[in-house]
Enzyme design. Structure first.
Site, PDB file in Angstrom:
ATOM      1  CE1 TYR A  53      -3.030  -3.003   0.176  1.00  0.00           C
ATOM      2  CE2 TYR A  53      -3.590  -2.427   2.437  1.00  0.00           C
ATOM      3  CZ  TYR A  53      -3.756  -3.235   1.316  1.00  0.00           C
ATOM      4  OH  TYR A  53      -4.661  -4.269   1.366  1.00  0.00           O
ATOM      5  N   GLY A  54       0.859   1.928  -1.134  1.00  0.00           N
ATOM      6  CA  GLY A  54       1.704   3.103  -1.271  1.00  0.00           C
ATOM      7  C   GLY A  54       3.177   2.770  -1.249  1.00  0.00           C
TER       8      GLY A  54
END
Length: 325
Positions: A53-54
């Site tokens: 995530y990211g």
């Protein structure tokens, strides 16, 4: 916020979880801070994240906030391993080395010596016994308290859970995480029964149908939506078709009759479905998160649940079985 046990384990979590897939991409740190503080103030504690995530930024944000805004003990932190983006390409590597390297890096980004739940992010090509040995090692070393799986289909869930239950001393899988909503009910056929059979909890992701069940895509694609972004359009596009539109229309009609919003109706249907422990909220802003935090005392009337079951694929067999017990 009310709490639930994760399967038959001793882990207790809020019955809503905060997902962080957009943190560091569409959700800047200031908005993440506002959402996390509001979530905890409402009684929430489960925060789900992942190295993917990211590209690690979501974990870094959580790590910062538990030292500036919150206490570590305020949160049940769930992260994952075995999946990431390398050289612009998605790659699954569930080997022992890759998984333990992922967990060590997650702990550094989170600024903590342990996570509460560590999950294999996806089924991989490594031998299952090797993958699961990494989970056992992580628990034994105190790097995680509990372990689970994510995005496993039915036979994979049953095989992994049985392997861990077969020999004393192995650490049982306490949860599975899969997509589940009125637009994605396939998991009811095999995954949810497997989780129930092995006393595991369920964390549904995208309980609001990747945002489509909010109704905002009924007349087009809003400019500020995921569906209009270069990096998330692929995520929304599969549900922008006629069947999904009919289900969304039914959710909107139900919301109008109940004085709720469509997203609240969609979430309640998932939250109170059999096997579900805590749906993971994919809100990108405080404005999107707030309506979900107001639902602790709300439930859907049985006739509405039945009508939504019918329009989205038929009777929920697990719900029907529970009603006859």
């Amino acid at each position: 916020m009310q709490t639930r046990r994760v399967g038959r384990s001793g882990l207790t979590v809020s019955r809503l979880g905060l997902g962080t897939m957009t943190w560091g991409i569409d959700t800047p740190t200031r908005d993440a801070r506002s959402m996390l503080r509001a979530f905890v103030e409402a009684g929430g504690n489960l925060v789900d994240t992942a190295p993917a995530y990211g590209n690690g930024i979501a974990e870094k944000i959580i790590g910062k906030l538990i030292h500036t805004d919150l206490r570590r003990e305020d949160l049940v932190i769930a992260t994952k391993g075995g999946f990431g983006v390398h050289d612009g390409r998605r790659r699954v590597d569930t080997s022992r080395k890759a998984l333990l390297d992922d967990l060590a890096a997650s702990l550094r980004r989170l600024h903590t010596d342990h996570v509460d739940l560590w999950q294999v992010h996806a089924w991989g090509e490594a031998p299952l016994e090797e993958t699961l040995s990494a989970l056992d090692h992580a628990v034994q070393q105190g790097m995680t308290r509990y372990v689970g799986i994510s995005n496993y289909i039915g036979w994979q869930t049953a095989r992994a859970a049985t392997w861990q239950q077969a020999v004393p001393g192995r650490h049982p899988l306490v949860s599975g995480q899969v997509e589940y909503s009125l637009l994605a009910r396939r998991s009811e056929i095999e995954v949810l029964p497997a989780l129930r059979a092995h006393d595991m909890g369920l964390f549904p992701w995208s309980p609001v149908g990747r945002g489509v069940l909010t109704g905002k895509y009924r007349t087009g694609t809003p400019r500020d939506s995921r569906g209009a972004s270069d990096h998330f359009a692929w995520f929304v596009e599969p549900y922008l078709e006629s069947k999904s539109r009919a289900i969304t229309d039914a959710v909107v009609r139900a919301a109008q009759g109940l004085d709720l919003t469509p997203e609240q109706v969609a979430l309640l249907w998932v939250r109170d479905a059999p096997v579900v422990t805590a749906p993971l909220l994919g809100a990108r802003t405080m404005e999107q998160l707030a309506p979900y935090l107001a639902l602790d005392e709300s439930t859907l009337p049985e006739p509405i649940i039945t009508a939504l079951d019918d329009v989205s694929g038929g009777t929920n067999q697990l719900r029907a079985a529970s009603a006859t017990v």
